[in-house]
Design an enzyme around this catalytic site. Structure first.
Site, PDB file in Angstrom:
ATOM      1  CE1 TYR A 135      -3.436  -2.547  -0.123  1.00 20.99           C
ATOM      2  CE2 TYR A 135      -3.908  -2.168   2.191  1.00 20.99           C
ATOM      3  CZ  TYR A 135      -4.193  -2.807   1.001  1.00 20.99           C
ATOM      4  OH  TYR A 135      -5.234  -3.706   0.941  1.00 20.99           O
ATOM      5  CG  ASN A 175      -8.346 -10.912  -3.223  1.00 15.09           C
ATOM      6  OD1 ASN A 175      -9.471 -10.431  -3.276  1.00 15.09           O
ATOM      7  ND2 ASN A 175      -7.287 -10.205  -2.835  1.00 15.09           N
TER       8      ASN A 175
END
Length: 299
Positions: free
Chosen positions: A51, A158
């Site tokens: 990030y 995911n």
């Protein structure tokens, strides 16, 4: 995996910090926001090594340095495994790729420990499924980090049900979550077996993009417009202050009891999300939102 319910590690609401650098806060402002979240009952924080091009974790860590005791009031959840082609990482001109090797997982976790100025990560997730993932190697990394006390709990992000099962088969402790995309706009997880698997193993999924990354408010999006009409209607029925609250309440109805990751840096919107925990939708209202999203009724 044991069929006995495992103790919940991650709370129903999680504050996400992937946009931290976009908020242009000072360290003190970041700390102040975090403390207000804690006052509202939100103690879980979501991060990832990549990030902010690998800078968000360190920025959060700098804020924690101002009040080290705050570390004991929060849980730090972070992710690793995505390696973008960035010059700062010596990969300029190369391909974005995934790396779930034992060496990379351990190195990433140790770097995150330094970034956060902490002695342990509460939860570490593999960020994306890796086509070259060796379940045995990932398990070795997790076991090493757990034995060293560097990471307390592990999960994935995911992953498909089969990918989750493969990794879980190599571990004698449970993966505690699968962080997935789900919202009233993006409902694929309702039909791909992920949420059923979570129920089966009593795993609480983490939900990213609960408002569809802003698509829900796109005036040019026909599906979003149709969905907003229904959300506004139900907001009036349940006395919600915004359609955000109804969108969160819709997710809260899922029997897997997910943890919803908030992406806002606006404390008023954080308060709105907390208030949504007291909103209860009927089954008819839940399915009316489903119908508004799909554009058709259930069979």
């Amino acid at each position: 995996m044991t069929k006995n319910a495992q103790q919940r590690v991650i709370a129903p609401l999680v504050q996400g910090f992937w946009r931290l650098l976009d908020w242009h806060w000072s360290d003190q402002q970041c700390l102040g926001f975090l403390q207000r979240c804690i006052e509202l009952g939100i103690r879980d924080t979501d991060h990832a090594d990549i990030y902010g091009q690998y800078e968000c974790e360190a920025a959060f860590g700098q804020a924690l340095k101002l009040a080290p005791h705050v570390r004991e009031d929060i849980n730090i959840i972070t992710k690793c495994g995505i390696r973008p082609a960035l010059a700062k990482k010596g990969l300029a001109g190369k391909a974005n790729h995934y790396d779930s090797s034992k060496a990379h997982i351990i190195a990433s976790a140790q770097q995150s420990l330094k970034n956060f100025n902490t002695d342990r990560l509460d939860v570490l997730l593999i960020h994306r499924p890796d086509y070259l993932m060796s379940a045995d190697e990932v398990a070795e990394a997790f076991i090493t980090l757990k034995q060293q006390g560097d990471v307390l709990h592990f999960g994935v992000s995911n992953f498909t049900p089969s990918q989750f099962e493969l990794l879980q088969s190599r571990l004698d402790f449970p993966l505690i979550t699968n962080q997935i995309e789900c919202s009233a706009y993006e409902m694929k997880a309702l039909d791909d077996g992920t949420l059923e698997q979570c129920q089966q193993h009593r795993v609480h999924p983490m939900i990213w993009s609960p408002l569809a990354g802003g698509k829900l408010f796109d005036e040019a999006d026909i599906k979003a417009k149709r969905l907003r009409t229904v959300l506004e209607e139900i907001a009036r029925e349940v006395s919600a202050s915004s359609i955000d609250q109804v969108a969160y309440a819709w997710l809260n109805c899922l029997p897997s009891q997910p943890s919803v990751v908030l992406g806002t840096g606006n404390i008023e919107r954080v308060k709105t999300s907390v208030e949504s925990q007291s909103i209860h939708l009927s089954r008819e209202q839940w399915y009316r939102i489903w119908q508004g999203s799909t554009g058709h009724s259930v069979p």
